[in-house]
Design a protein around this motif. Structure first.
Motif, PDB file in Angstrom:
ATOM      1  N   UNK A   1       1.637  -1.218  -0.088  1.00  0.00           N
ATOM      2  CA  UNK A   1       0.229  -0.007  -0.319  1.00  0.00           C
ATOM      3  C   UNK A   1       0.942   1.258  -0.200  1.00  0.00           C
ATOM      4  N   UNK A   2       1.415   2.056   0.797  1.00  0.00           N
ATOM      5  CA  UNK A   2       2.283   2.725   0.861  1.00  0.00           C
ATOM      6  C   UNK A   2       3.775   2.237  -0.104  1.00  0.00           C
ATOM      7  N   UNK A   3       4.279   1.579  -1.378  1.00  0.00           N
ATOM      8  CA  UNK A   3       4.397   2.002  -2.499  1.00  0.00           C
ATOM      9  C   UNK A   3       4.181   2.195  -3.343  1.00  0.00           C
ATOM     10  N   UNK A   4       3.112   2.164  -3.490  1.00  0.00           N
ATOM     11  CA  UNK A   4       1.787   2.444  -3.990  1.00  0.00           C
ATOM     12  C   UNK A   4       1.493   3.967  -3.623  1.00  0.00           C
ATOM     13  N   UNK A   5       1.367   4.373  -2.844  1.00  0.00           N
ATOM     14  CA  UNK A   5       1.200   5.905  -2.432  1.00  0.00           C
ATOM     15  C   UNK A   5       2.238   6.336  -2.740  1.00  0.00           C
ATOM     16  N   UNK A   6       3.265   6.080  -2.352  1.00  0.00           N
ATOM     17  CA  UNK A   6       4.642   6.240  -2.709  1.00  0.00           C
ATOM     18  C   UNK A   6       4.580   6.832  -4.770  1.00  0.00           C
ATOM     19  N   UNK A   7       4.487   6.108  -5.553  1.00  0.00           N
ATOM     20  CA  UNK A   7       4.063   6.206  -6.852  1.00  0.00           C
ATOM     21  C   UNK A   7       3.397   7.205  -7.105  1.00  0.00           C
ATOM     22  N   UNK A   8       1.740   7.447  -6.771  1.00  0.00           N
ATOM     23  CA  UNK A   8       1.228   8.462  -6.868  1.00  0.00           C
ATOM     24  C   UNK A   8       1.383   9.565  -6.121  1.00  0.00           C
ATOM     25  N   UNK A   9       2.761  10.029  -4.921  1.00  0.00           N
ATOM     26  CA  UNK A   9       2.474  10.648  -4.635  1.00  0.00           C
ATOM     27  C   UNK A   9       4.065  11.508  -5.380  1.00  0.00           C
ATOM     28  N   UNK A  10       5.168  10.569  -5.928  1.00  0.00           N
ATOM     29  CA  UNK A  10       6.180  11.240  -7.021  1.00  0.00           C
ATOM     30  C   UNK A  10       5.352  11.543  -8.542  1.00  0.00           C
ATOM     31  N   UNK A  11       4.613  10.672  -8.606  1.00  0.00           N
ATOM     32  CA  UNK A  11       4.187  10.764  -9.893  1.00  0.00           C
ATOM     33  C   UNK A  11       3.144  12.963 -10.137  1.00  0.00           C
ATOM     34  N   UNK A  12       2.402  12.833  -8.537  1.00  0.00           N
ATOM     35  CA  UNK A  12       1.923  14.231  -8.808  1.00  0.00           C
ATOM     36  C   UNK A  12       3.119  15.094  -8.169  1.00  0.00           C
ATOM     37  N   UNK A  13       3.801  14.670  -6.849  1.00  0.00           N
ATOM     38  CA  UNK A  13       5.285  15.662  -7.190  1.00  0.00           C
ATOM     39  C   UNK A  13       5.817  16.275  -8.913  1.00  0.00           C
ATOM     40  N   UNK A  14       6.134  15.055  -9.891  1.00  0.00           N
ATOM     41  CA  UNK A  14       6.417  15.719 -11.099  1.00  0.00           C
ATOM     42  C   UNK A  14       5.647  16.354 -11.236  1.00  0.00           C
ATOM     43  N   UNK A  15       4.319  17.063 -11.582  1.00  0.00           N
ATOM     44  CA  UNK A  15       3.507  17.282 -12.428  1.00  0.00           C
ATOM     45  C   UNK A  15       4.119  18.811 -11.963  1.00  0.00           C
ATOM     46  N   UNK A  16       3.429  18.449 -10.166  1.00  0.00           N
ATOM     47  CA  UNK A  16       3.826  19.707  -9.942  1.00  0.00           C
ATOM     48  C   UNK A  16       4.639  20.310 -10.159  1.00  0.00           C
ATOM     49  N   UNK A  17       5.357  19.844  -9.907  1.00  0.00           N
ATOM     50  CA  UNK A  17       7.234  20.562 -10.866  1.00  0.00           C
ATOM     51  C   UNK A  17       7.089  21.272 -11.537  1.00  0.00           C
ATOM     52  N   UNK A  18       6.594  20.459 -12.667  1.00  0.00           N
ATOM     53  CA  UNK A  18       6.836  20.823 -14.188  1.00  0.00           C
ATOM     54  C   UNK A  18       5.744  21.851 -14.162  1.00  0.00           C
ATOM     55  N   UNK A  19       4.920  22.312 -13.716  1.00  0.00           N
ATOM     56  CA  UNK A  19       3.710  23.591 -13.448  1.00  0.00           C
ATOM     57  C   UNK A  19       4.528  24.746 -13.027  1.00  0.00           C
ATOM     58  N   UNK A  20       5.558  24.276 -11.489  1.00  0.00           N
ATOM     59  CA  UNK A  20       6.152  24.782 -11.040  1.00  0.00           C
ATOM     60  C   UNK A  20       7.572  26.343 -12.236  1.00  0.00           C
ATOM     61  N   UNK A  21       7.699  25.207 -12.739  1.00  0.00           N
ATOM     62  CA  UNK A  21       8.841  25.572 -13.743  1.00  0.00           C
ATOM     63  C   UNK A  21       8.353  26.182 -14.814  1.00  0.00           C
ATOM     64  N   UNK A  22       7.023  25.425 -14.996  1.00  0.00           N
ATOM     65  CA  UNK A  22       6.741  26.524 -16.360  1.00  0.00           C
ATOM     66  C   UNK A  22       6.507  27.515 -15.759  1.00  0.00           C
ATOM     67  N   UNK A  23       5.655  27.978 -14.959  1.00  0.00           N
ATOM     68  CA  UNK A  23       5.117  29.696 -13.951  1.00  0.00           C
ATOM     69  C   UNK A  23       6.884  30.309 -13.997  1.00  0.00           C
TER      70      UNK A  23
END
Length: 115
Positions: A10-32
């Motif tokens: 369960x934690x590994x699954x959450x980790x994958x979801x969190x890492x995906x969300x972090x990557x998306x947010x990172x890209x948005x912040x970098x673009x901004x």
């Protein structure tokens, strides 16, 4: 033990979801920041800072051909930039010998601190 394995899964699954969300947010912040033309900005109560680094990416074949001693290559096993840097620092490999065995990749790091 099954509960521990289940919790781990369960934690590994959450980790994958969190890492995906972090990557998306990172890209948005970098673009901004790129749109604003700034590398440091205060946004609300957070300080956003972009730090550019250059990283060497070695070509395994070219590096292997430059390292005449097979014992040194065994220490590396593959072109790991941190291992190569350590061997250069320890004077096991001369830095001049590595010319043309790598490319330099520019990487932008994102730092967000609470003020």
């Amino acid at each position: 033990m099954e509960k521990k394995v289940q919790q781990y899964y369960k934690l590994k699954s959450k980790q994958k979801d969190i890492e995906k969300e972090l990557a998306e947010l990172r890209q948005e912040i970098l673009a901004y920041c790129a749109d604003q033309g700034e590398t440091e900005k205060i946004i609300g109560s957070y300080r956003v800072k972009l730090v550019t680094q250059n990283r060497k990416e070695y070509d395994d074949e070219k590096l292997y051909n430059r390292l005449a001693d097979p014992q040194v290559w065994r220490l590396l096993s593959k072109a790991d930039p941190s291992k190569v840097a350590s061997l250069v620092k320890l004077n096991v490999i001369a830095e001049e010998k590595l010319a043309d065995t790598f490319t330099v990749k520019e990487v932008t790091l994102l730092q967000v601190d609470k003020q």
